[in-house]
Design an enzyme around this catalytic site. Structure first.
Site, PDB file in Angstrom:
ATOM      1  NE  ARG A 160      -7.439   7.861  12.163  1.00 54.53           N
ATOM      2  CZ  ARG A 160      -6.347   8.297  12.151  1.00 54.53           C
ATOM      3  NH1 ARG A 160      -5.875   9.101  11.315  1.00 54.53           N
ATOM      4  NH2 ARG A 160      -5.424   7.938  13.163  1.00 54.53           N
ATOM      5  CB  SER A 196      -3.224   8.044   3.021  1.00 51.86           C
ATOM      6  OG  SER A 196      -2.065   8.367   3.474  1.00 51.86           O
ATOM      7  N   PRO A 197      -1.092   5.778   2.433  1.00 50.83           N
ATOM      8  CG  PRO A 197       1.339   5.915   2.047  1.00 50.83           C
ATOM      9  CD  PRO A 197      -0.059   6.598   2.158  1.00 50.83           C
ATOM     10  CG  HIS A 247       5.088   9.414  10.393  1.00 51.52           C
ATOM     11  ND1 HIS A 247       4.186   8.361   9.476  1.00 51.52           N
ATOM     12  CD2 HIS A 247       4.725  10.627  10.276  1.00 51.52           C
ATOM     13  CE1 HIS A 247       3.355   9.313   9.058  1.00 51.52           C
ATOM     14  NE2 HIS A 247       3.642  10.657   9.326  1.00 51.52           N
ATOM     15  CE1 TYR A 292       7.701   3.269  11.916  1.00 54.72           C
ATOM     16  CE2 TYR A 292       6.839   4.810  10.153  1.00 54.72           C
ATOM     17  CZ  TYR A 292       6.655   3.931  11.285  1.00 54.72           C
ATOM     18  OH  TYR A 292       5.083   3.581  11.724  1.00 54.72           O
ATOM     19  NE  ARG A 349       3.093  10.381   4.465  1.00 58.46           N
ATOM     20  CZ  ARG A 349       2.110   9.858   4.867  1.00 58.46           C
ATOM     21  NH1 ARG A 349       1.633   9.275   5.831  1.00 58.46           N
ATOM     22  NH2 ARG A 349       0.843  10.002   4.106  1.00 58.46           N
ATOM     23  CG  HIS A 380       7.795   6.230   5.517  1.00 59.53           C
ATOM     24  ND1 HIS A 380       7.756   7.440   6.247  1.00 59.53           N
ATOM     25  CD2 HIS A 380       6.741   5.555   5.692  1.00 59.53           C
ATOM     26  CE1 HIS A 380       6.599   7.541   7.272  1.00 59.53           C
ATOM     27  NE2 HIS A 380       6.133   6.445   6.798  1.00 59.53           N
ATOM     28  CD  GLN A 421       4.972   5.197   3.051  1.00 56.31           C
ATOM     29  OE1 GLN A 421       4.601   4.392   3.921  1.00 56.31           O
ATOM     30  NE2 GLN A 421       4.384   6.533   3.060  1.00 56.31           N
TER      31      GLN A 421
END
Length: 779
Positions: free
Chosen positions: A726, A424-425, A582, A584, A632, A579, A502
């Site tokens: 993670r 994942s990014p 989130h 942005y 995303r 993207h 991304q």
């Protein structure tokens, strides 16, 4: 101690007998509104684990219950003319009336006072040291003290009717029938020598469209008999709800949650009498996972054990009871919610082939995972893996292992990924003036060699002002492009992984510190001006205020995205992701929380989509047609008034129409007022909806940490790829490690690492053998 149980269902009866069993001097009464040995409903279901709990608490009643059980291991799923059977599930069925009779007899033998035909609406009539409110999902006592308990009752969408039949089903049976109005499903299982429960369920809209809301009880039952005739072999369906008329037999399931479980009622002589919720009064779990009676009995066990552990401190006992049971119940209720929603949306999965439809049903609650299903029925799972692999275009040689779903290839446009795992990014904040260096070469190179099919860059910004932090990478200068090309060349030369970029613009979340210096905090000096869809301050009273992007700003930023996409192709990237999540810049247009514009880019969702779609169309025109682009999105803002999963489906459909190949389904981080509900694979249901309602391939993200998670998600058709974050930070070779952990040896390792492959596989093989040895001994 004087104990009164208000409600003579399984919770009240079992708690009463357990307390009397533990201390015969207790004065225990159970008060029930129905007549002696009178009850409604048909059979109830327990798992083998529940039986073990009963044996440990009261072997005598457990033996009586066990002798009346009908046990089976198989689940049959009938769908589109096919029957799929899975075994090893370990269920027991018993008539509800028979269960209550056993518990009533046991109570009487132990000296519990049973009071029938008494409908209690006021607990003040009882002088007791402890009152148990176990008077059902519509509890009068819970309503009386609603200010304390703070109940939340969510009435679900489906209508269902609880019937019986003398057709003996030899497996727990799910049958699905499509009608001109929509889908109906039956849940059927045998609970005694000649009777089976037969529950018919359908969404409210289908129920009304079929006219069942206006039918008599007899006509409604006749409708069900005709619809499911091929499963009944001429046997009629029977109702024992003689107190109900017409369509009232069709009910909607109430999901009951209480913030508090104990009310302390002042006593005349001082002190308090605890009034404790138990069973359906405290919580409900949908019948599709068969846990309502299980939860009630386990409530009784835990409270009796808690009082036994704190014989002189009832408050401590109640505190322990609530702390333990609330966690266990929430876990079951979350699983039940997943199961409920699956049955509410059968049409979402109706396009699946019977093999995948059945697997999706079996794993619907997320309590049964891929490896758990394998432990129950290895033959079924192996055969299903073969079916799934064949559909992915691969087969395993005779005598070799079947291929787990996560290791099947996936092709989109001209790119074929070797498996379903993505790195994942993940923001690393380690670029200098937007230029990546040795750190990124080591970071992305190691993970490309670690077995993942696709490694994604962190959000790479299309301009200097579009960076989140001064440490974020960019793609707006030739130097940045060339630095990225070095990394892409390494990945391609040293691994068989693909690499994607991304692209994004930070918008109102730009000009902040790197995470370890204070995430989302503005820079102590050197801040640059920021913009967004509308003026906003991400951290109230802390962040900079962004200004509203003008039309000229939007055209300039669109050109920056185009320039970055061209440079990404020049650098050799295989995949591009836009993207739009989130909070942005592009996300700020999508969410009503951050978009308050009054021009053509604000207002309705169609207008809020306009600018992100314009940017997507612009990069799609310059990005090579044989290379994919994913998008995303934040599927849930987790804030009232924000975007919801319903909006996510519409957003995904819009990007699909614009030419997107896949939606990367994340959530949140749009507003600091968010209240997300975390948990294992907590965002996967959003990917499921996007994939199976919008009809576009999806990437699942969020708390996916084991091969078992990935296998379950891919096999059930909830997503097409899984992005792991993670766990990949902790272990660059996560994919290779997980293959060895589950005992799959068909994964190729980098030739430099092959010496480690066999050793890791042997280590995990020993661990599996050690774990299985106690289980074999127990058998």
């Amino acid at each position: 101690m004087r104990i009164v149980c208000i409600g003579g269902g399984p919770a009240g009866l079992y708690f009463g007998l357990l307390m009397k069993l533990r201390n015969p001097t207790y004065d225990v009464s159970v008060v029930e509104r129905n007549r002696p040995y009178d009850t409604f409903g048909w059979g109830v279901v327990f798992s083998d684990q529940t039986l073990d709990n009963l044996r440990a608490s009261d072997p005598q009643s457990a033996d009586m219950i066990l002798s009346a059980f009908n046990h089976w291991d198989d689940i049959d799923i009938h769908f589109r003319g096919r029957t799929i059977r899975s075994s090893g599930h370990g269920f027991c069925g018993i008539g509800r009336k028979r269960l209550l009779n056993i518990l009533q007899a046991r109570c009487e033998a132990l000296g519990v006072k049973l009071v029938f035909e008494t409908n209690v609406t006021n607990d003040d009539d009882y002088d007791a040291d402890l009152i148990i409110a176990c008077d059902g999902a519509n509890s009068a006592i819970r309503q009386k003290y609603a200010d304390t308990y703070q109940p939340d009752v969510d009435v679900r969408d489906c209508r269902f009717v609880w019937l019986g039949t003398h057709k003996r089903f030899d497996a727990f049976t799910f049958a699905f029938e499509q009608t001109e109005w929509g889908w109906f499903q039956a849940h059927a299982y045998r609970f005694d020598d000649d009777t089976s429960t037969f529950i018919v369920e359908t969404p409210e809209s289908v129920w009304r469209a079929a006219g069942l809301d206006e039918m008599s009880k007899e006509d409604g039952i006749a409708f069900c008999e005709r619809l499911f005739a091929k499963y009944l072999d001429g046997h009629p369906l029977i109702s024992n709800a003689t107190h109900l008329r017409g369509s009232a037999q069709w009910i909607r399931f109430p999901r009951v949650v209480n913030r508090q479980w104990v009310h302390r009622k002042p006593r005349a002589g001082g002190g308090f009498t605890p009034v404790v919720l138990m069973g359906d009064a405290a919580h409900t779990a949908h019948f599709s996972i068969g846990s309502g009676t299980k939860l009630a009995l386990e409530d009784a066990i835990e409270l009796a054990d808690s009082i036994g552990a704190h014989p002189h401190d009832l408050d401590a006992a109640l505190e322990h009871y609530v702390s333990v049971r609330s966690v266990d119940v929430l876990r079951i209720q979350n699983a039940a919610r997943n199961s409920t929603e699956w049955f509410e949306h059968v049409s979402r999965y109706a396009s699946f082939e019977p093999e995948q439809f059945a697997y999706s049903l079996l794993t619907r609650s997320q309590r049964i995972s891929h490896e758990n299903l394998r432990a129950r029925d290895a033959h079924y799972v192996s055969a299903y893996e073969d079916w799934l692999a064949t559909r992915a275009g691969v087969t395993h040689a005779s005598g070799t292992q079947s291929i787990p779903p996560m290791f099947t290839p996936y092709s989109v446009r001209g790119v074929t990924l070797k498996n379903r795992v993505i790195v994942s990014p993940m923001a690393q904040y380690s670029a200098v003036d937007g230029v990546v260096g040795d750190y990124h070469l080591a970071h992305l190179g190691a993970r490309a060699m670690g077995g993942a099919a696709l490694v994604m860059t962190e959000m790479t910004c299309v301009s200097s002002d579009g960076r989140i932090t001064p440490g974020c990478p960019g793609m707006y200068t030739p130097e940045q492009r060339d630095a990225w090309r070095r990394i892409v060349d390494f990945v391609h030369s040293m691994s068989d992984a693909k690499i994607g970029m991304q692209l994004g613009h930070a918008g109102a979340k730009a000009s902040t510190r790197v995470s370890w210096d204070g995430i989302d905090q503005p820079l102590p000096q050197g801040n640059w001006p920021i913009l967004s869809a509308s003026p906003q301050q991400y951290l109230a009273g802390v962040s900079q205020w962004s200004r509203e992007a003008s039309f000229a700003d939007l055209r300039e930023i669109e050109a920056q995205f185009v320039r970055a996409a061209v440079m990404a192709d020049e650098a050799g990237f295989d995949w591009l992701e836009l993207h739009c999540a989130h909070g942005y810049l592009l996300s700020s247009f999508l969410s009503p929380l951050t978009n308050h514009r009054t021009d053509e880019y604000g207002g309705t969702l169609a207008n809020r989509l306009r600018y992100p779609l314009e940017v997507f169309a612009a990069i799609r025109r310059v990005w090579p047609q044989h290379k994919p682009i994913s998008v995303r999105i934040s599927a849930h803002d987790w804030v009232e008034g924000g975007n919801t999963p319903d909006d996510a489906v519409e957003i995904a459909q819009a990007f699909k129409a614009a030419g997107a190949d896949m939606i990367d389904v994340s959530s949140g981080q749009v507003s600091k007022a968010e209240k997300p509900v975390y948990g294992r694979m907590f965002q996967t249901p959003f990917a499921d909806r996007v994939r199976n309602e919008a009809g576009i391939a999806a990437i699942a993200v969020g708390a996916i940490s084991e091969a078992d998670h990935v296998n379950s998600i891919i096999a059930a058709g909830r997503a097409d790829l899984c992005a792991i974050a993670r766990p990949h930070l902790a272990n660059p070779a996560w994919t290779l490690t997980e293959a060895a952990r589950i005992g799959y040896f068909g994964v190729a390792w980098p030739k430099q690492y092959t010496a480690a492959k066999a050793q890791l596989e042997r280590n995990f093989e020993r661990e599996r053998a050690q774990l299985s040895a106690p289980m074999e001994h127990a058998r």
